[in-house]
Design an enzyme around this catalytic site. Sequence first.
Site, mmCIF file in Angstrom:
data_model
loop_
_atom_site.group_PDB
_atom_site.id
_atom_site.type_symbol
_atom_site.label_atom_id
_atom_site.label_comp_id
_atom_site.label_asym_id
_atom_site.label_seq_id
_atom_site.Cartn_x
_atom_site.Cartn_y
_atom_site.Cartn_z
ATOM 1 N N ASP A 13 0.856 -1.192 0.000
ATOM 2 C CA ASP A 13 0.000 0.000 0.000
ATOM 3 C C ASP A 13 0.888 1.237 0.000
ATOM 4 O OD1 ASP A 13 -2.443 1.501 0.193
ATOM 5 O OD2 ASP A 13 -1.962 1.893 2.288
ATOM 6 N N SER A 14 0.297 2.368 -0.318
ATOM 7 C CA SER A 14 1.055 3.619 -0.295
ATOM 8 C C SER A 14 1.432 4.002 1.136
ATOM 9 C CB SER A 14 0.234 4.728 -0.942
ATOM 10 O OG SER A 14 -1.021 4.831 -0.306
ATOM 11 N N TYR B 180 -0.316 8.640 -2.747
ATOM 12 C CA TYR B 180 -0.287 8.351 -4.186
ATOM 13 C C TYR B 180 -1.436 9.059 -4.908
ATOM 14 C CZ TYR B 180 2.993 4.348 -3.768
ATOM 15 O OH TYR B 180 4.075 3.547 -3.563
ATOM 16 N N GLU C 7 -5.601 11.008 7.878
ATOM 17 C CA GLU C 7 -4.183 10.997 8.271
ATOM 18 C C GLU C 7 -3.945 11.964 9.434
ATOM 19 O OE1 GLU C 7 -1.286 9.473 6.837
ATOM 20 O OE2 GLU C 7 -2.620 8.167 5.701
ATOM 21 N N CYS D 229 -11.027 3.422 -1.683
ATOM 22 C CA CYS D 229 -9.739 3.902 -1.164
ATOM 23 C C CYS D 229 -9.474 3.171 0.150
ATOM 24 C CB CYS D 229 -9.814 5.410 -0.942
ATOM 25 S SG CYS D 229 -8.352 6.088 -0.139
HETATM 26 N N1 DGL Z 1 -3.865 3.978 -0.521
HETATM 27 C C1 DGL Z 1 -4.526 4.970 -1.325
HETATM 28 C C2 DGL Z 1 -5.737 4.367 -2.052
HETATM 29 O O1 DGL Z 1 -6.237 3.334 -1.701
HETATM 30 C C3 DGL Z 1 -4.967 6.141 -0.497
HETATM 31 C C4 DGL Z 1 -3.856 6.970 0.071
HETATM 32 C C5 DGL Z 1 -3.001 7.643 -0.982
HETATM 33 O O2 DGL Z 1 -3.450 8.608 -1.630
HETATM 34 O O3 DGL Z 1 -1.873 7.191 -1.138
HETATM 35 O O4 DGL Z 1 -6.198 4.933 -3.010
#
Ligand code: DGL
Length: 260
Positions: free
Chosen positions: A7-8, A39, A154, A182
């Site tokens: 994950d990001s 991301y 966050e 998301c």
């Molecule tokens: N993990 C990203 C998503 O599921 C959300 C957080 C980000 O923008 O990195 O889209």
Amino acid sequence: MKIGVFDSGLGGLIVTKSFLEELGEYDFLYYGDTKNLPYGDKSAKEVLEYCIAATEYLISKDCKMIIFACNTASAVALRYLQRSYMPKHHPDIKVLGVVVPTVEEAIASSSKAIGVIATQSTVASHMYKVEIQKINPDIKVQEVAAPELVPAIEGNDFVKAERLVREYVKKFENIDSLILGCTHYPLLKNFFRKYLPRGVMVISQDEFMGRKMKEYLSNHPEIVAVLGKNNEHKFVVSKLNAHYENVAEKIIPGIKIMDA
Ligand code: DGL
């Protein structure tokens, strides 16, 4: 060999929790790319570069199967990896995402009009719309970008997040289900359920991804045969920060996070 989850950042822990609930005996390595988070507002090229680097990292740590828990990564980069990068560089490694199982889940609740709320990049990719209409072109799809939600979560500002959800849901017209597209949004699912009109189903990835993954593995005994089942669950991030352990602890109690 392990199952890699990418994950990001730490949002992917929400889906990982559902993997551990269903498949806790397997060895997992979670990688959160906190150095490059978020991301959601990056270009497709940048997201693709991060995804390739993360995939290479997980492969170097013996992952046989990699799941992009990040919706943005799944929407923007997964197709390229599955069709071009992996067959060329790692034909024996499976890379999967969260968009297709989520679409299947939404369609299983027999929707006629599906809403999708996601990051800017995921909405710009139209991956959800494309995948939904591939299965059923008659389903209407309304996609809305919610760039302010991830920063509110966050920042641990759930009062603001609730206010934002209340505003965002007004943008959807006559939907019968809403995909929370998301990683972070399952934390807000109760707000969505509170403010959406009655009868609108909320499709929240923490509630079915573990089951979907279990189904996938039961159809792929060749992958199961090479996966370690020693109950080893390791969590690493590309940039450690003292605050992360507290955030992660709220999602998976007792978790230890290390530098990659
Ligand atoms: N993990 C990203 C998503 O599921 C959300 C957080 C980000 O923008 O990195 O889209």
